[in-house]
Design an enzyme around this catalytic site. Sequence first.
Site, PDB file in Angstrom:
ATOM      1  N   ARG B   7       0.807  -1.108  -0.039  1.00 36.55           N
ATOM      2  CA  ARG B   7      -0.063   0.018   0.144  1.00 36.55           C
ATOM      3  C   ARG B   7       0.673   1.237   0.131  1.00 36.55           C
ATOM      4  O   ARG B   7       0.528   2.210  -0.674  1.00 36.55           O
ATOM      5  CB  ARG B   7      -1.138  -0.001   1.238  1.00 36.55           C
ATOM      6  CG  ARG B   7      -0.245  -0.122   2.592  1.00 36.55           C
ATOM      7  CD  ARG B   7      -1.295   0.289   3.667  1.00 36.55           C
ATOM      8  NE  ARG B   7      -0.735  -0.077   5.003  1.00 36.55           N
ATOM      9  CZ  ARG B   7      -1.354   0.338   6.252  1.00 36.55           C
ATOM     10  NH1 ARG B   7      -2.506   1.141   5.842  1.00 36.55           N
ATOM     11  NH2 ARG B   7      -0.836   0.115   7.257  1.00 36.55           N
ATOM     12  N   SER B  34      -5.699   4.747   5.375  1.00 38.66           N
ATOM     13  CA  SER B  34      -5.135   3.491   5.279  1.00 38.66           C
ATOM     14  C   SER B  34      -4.992   2.875   4.066  1.00 38.66           C
ATOM     15  O   SER B  34      -3.945   1.927   3.659  1.00 38.66           O
ATOM     16  CB  SER B  34      -6.600   2.729   5.622  1.00 38.66           C
ATOM     17  OG  SER B  34      -6.961   3.152   6.905  1.00 38.66           O
ATOM     18  N   GLU B  55     -19.543   3.213  -0.199  1.00 42.45           N
ATOM     19  CA  GLU B  55     -18.635   2.472  -1.319  1.00 42.45           C
ATOM     20  C   GLU B  55     -19.234   2.550  -2.632  1.00 42.45           C
ATOM     21  O   GLU B  55     -18.655   2.969  -3.683  1.00 42.45           O
ATOM     22  CB  GLU B  55     -18.217   1.119  -0.815  1.00 42.45           C
ATOM     23  CG  GLU B  55     -17.242   0.994   0.314  1.00 42.45           C
ATOM     24  CD  GLU B  55     -17.605   1.240   1.525  1.00 42.45           C
ATOM     25  OE1 GLU B  55     -18.943   1.177   1.708  1.00 42.45           O
ATOM     26  OE2 GLU B  55     -16.924   1.326   2.446  1.00 42.45           O
ATOM     27  N   PHE B  80     -14.190  -3.970   1.166  1.00 45.35           N
ATOM     28  CA  PHE B  80     -15.562  -3.110   0.980  1.00 45.35           C
ATOM     29  C   PHE B  80     -15.544  -2.752  -0.334  1.00 45.35           C
ATOM     30  O   PHE B  80     -16.914  -2.525  -0.738  1.00 45.35           O
ATOM     31  CB  PHE B  80     -15.419  -2.012   2.249  1.00 45.35           C
ATOM     32  CG  PHE B  80     -15.214  -2.391   3.513  1.00 45.35           C
ATOM     33  CD1 PHE B  80     -15.549  -3.678   4.006  1.00 45.35           C
ATOM     34  CD2 PHE B  80     -14.374  -1.683   4.167  1.00 45.35           C
ATOM     35  CE1 PHE B  80     -15.538  -4.147   5.130  1.00 45.35           C
ATOM     36  CE2 PHE B  80     -13.996  -2.172   5.572  1.00 45.35           C
ATOM     37  CZ  PHE B  80     -14.657  -3.284   6.009  1.00 45.35           C
ATOM     38  N   HIS B 106      -5.477  -3.760   2.424  1.00 45.73           N
ATOM     39  CA  HIS B 106      -5.803  -4.641   3.234  1.00 45.73           C
ATOM     40  C   HIS B 106      -6.367  -5.962   2.730  1.00 45.73           C
ATOM     41  O   HIS B 106      -7.204  -6.557   3.175  1.00 45.73           O
ATOM     42  CB  HIS B 106      -7.001  -4.040   4.393  1.00 45.73           C
ATOM     43  CG  HIS B 106      -6.502  -2.972   5.299  1.00 45.73           C
ATOM     44  ND1 HIS B 106      -5.862  -1.794   4.668  1.00 45.73           N
ATOM     45  CD2 HIS B 106      -6.473  -2.574   6.596  1.00 45.73           C
ATOM     46  CE1 HIS B 106      -5.356  -0.987   5.556  1.00 45.73           C
ATOM     47  NE2 HIS B 106      -5.600  -1.501   6.906  1.00 45.73           N
ATOM     48  N   ARG B 164      -1.645  -4.586   3.918  1.00 44.16           N
ATOM     49  CA  ARG B 164      -1.410  -3.465   4.936  1.00 44.16           C
ATOM     50  C   ARG B 164       0.135  -3.774   5.436  1.00 44.16           C
ATOM     51  O   ARG B 164       0.694  -3.079   5.853  1.00 44.16           O
ATOM     52  CB  ARG B 164      -2.303  -3.841   5.939  1.00 44.16           C
ATOM     53  CG  ARG B 164      -2.121  -3.103   7.408  1.00 44.16           C
ATOM     54  CD  ARG B 164      -3.358  -3.256   8.108  1.00 44.16           C
ATOM     55  NE  ARG B 164      -3.124  -2.391   9.400  1.00 44.16           N
ATOM     56  CZ  ARG B 164      -2.259  -2.721  10.311  1.00 44.16           C
ATOM     57  NH1 ARG B 164      -1.668  -3.975  10.477  1.00 44.16           N
ATOM     58  NH2 ARG B 164      -2.260  -1.853  11.486  1.00 44.16           N
TER      59      ARG B 164
END
Lengths: 277, 318
Positions: B7, B34, B55, B80, B106, B164
């Site tokens: 990321r 994030s 989303e 998500f 993630h 992550r």
Amino acid sequence: MSPSPQVSELKQVANELRKTILKTIAHAGSGHPGGSLSMVELIVGLYWYALKHDPKNPEWSERDILLLSKGHACPAQYTAMAYQGYFPMEELKTLRRYPTRLQGHPERGKLPGIEMSSGSLGQGLSMANGIAMADRLNKRDRRIYCIMGDGEIQEGQVWEAAMTAPHHNLSSVTAIVDANQLQQNGPVKNNQGIEPLADKWKAFGWHTIEIDGQDIEQVIKAYDECKTIKDKPQAIIARTKKGAGVSFMELNPAWHGVAPKPDELEKALAELEAAAN
Amino acid sequence: MDKKATRDGFGEGLLALGDTHPDVVALSGDLEDSARASAFKKKYPERFFSVGIAEQDAVGTAAGLAMEGKIPYVCSFAQFITGKTLEQLRMAVCYQNVPVKVIGSHGGLSVGADGATAEALEEFTHMRSLPRMTVIAPCDALEAKRAAIAIADWPAPVFMRLGRAPVNFITSESTPFEIGKANVMRDGADLTIVACGQMVEHSLLAADTLAGQGIQARVINLHTIKPIDAEKIIAAAKETGAILTVEEHNVLGGMGSAVAEVVVQNHPVPMRFHGIQDTFGTSGDPADLLKAFKLMPEDIVSEAQELLKLKQSFSVAK
């Protein structure tokens, strides 16, 4: 007071469109007459009055954008486009027939002038917002209209988008709710109530106008008003009747998604003919 | 070199695009930190759109931006942004064929302590089933940075999975990176291990161990799961006669299935599918979770040995 020449002309156009919509759906053998008929005045008010567009140059860079989020009502849009000269009237007969450009629900890229694919309800307003954001970055001044159904706004995504537009001050976006009172299986209020509609849109931060959506004069006045609002997006709650213009279709959920049979078509056309005179 | 999360590599790539690609914009729903889009947001505030924890609207809004020529990177958790939005990705993005870049951080078990709800383990399956969608899973931070940059000019919708947890660098600037072209990271003739993401490193470590046992494993980094590099997979099937797939993802419909679709139709050879065996993740330290779910190099060695037995029994049967 008699209506202005413009209004009486638009009324004639609406009557003519209704006849062609029904003939087109009957010829296809399937389709959605109820929701097409309810939004005829909304569509006429756009293509014949408010919408900046050029049928001979559908990609015109200064055009306004019309997104039909309630995609099942596309026979009304296709018919209006044919009258406007986007494609030959004859092509309406290809509706829903392979390999047509007139898909059962609109497909972007297939037919010039169709700006967005739809058919999965609840998605148009998000795309309207995205287009408005791009226009802001591109310093492009134009309007984006998004027509939704009242059953459609049961979709949660609509309310996500309804929060996004005011947050980003997207005043070029006009949401139009064709509140025709019915969804596939009956009255919207019985399926999942959505009222008070105007209060909801106001509370979400929209300049909200409630009109009789079958009254073309009120429709074009609402479109005029929207163009003057520069500080927030606008919502037009158009109170309409599903199946408007044909007595036996009006507010009858049976006409959500079936084509008229030849005798039914004849009866409907005769009614519309009588109403025109 | 120190470890770095994919990321973070992505975040560097996105920031670089700000300068070179004026049409690149980014959206996020309160997960820009994030998903490492915050540096872009800070430097190009007018090109970053906060869309709330919503989303479906984020994907639709991104589609609208792409319809007008923008190149939107919509950044969130992999679970998500693919799980809640399959329908939006299908109609507004893929059916309309607009080049939205879906960035899912993630991915896999590396979420760790937050547990199963945020650990994306099914998104390859969902994303590759969408016509026109490209699916990418970089193996280290450098590859993630290069992929982030490469997808801007790729004229199609893209899903890219990021992790992550920090991971080791196994590529360098001289390693080729081309969308749709798998990289052979190590050659070998006894079997092929096809992997993506962090599992490429684990597969290379497994290959070292296997080499000590006299087994030469070819290791392929399948950073692009779709469009798949059929040529390299068919060559691997022909030249090594056995294929082990390794992914931090459910084995049902994931990267391994994509490889198998190529193998069985072109040059059938024995295969084993190593990954998450149709179950959910759980809370824990990422390193502990990789052990618990048998995704460590030693687990891959065992799988390779099992596969070689299968290969042996097949050749005897012939």
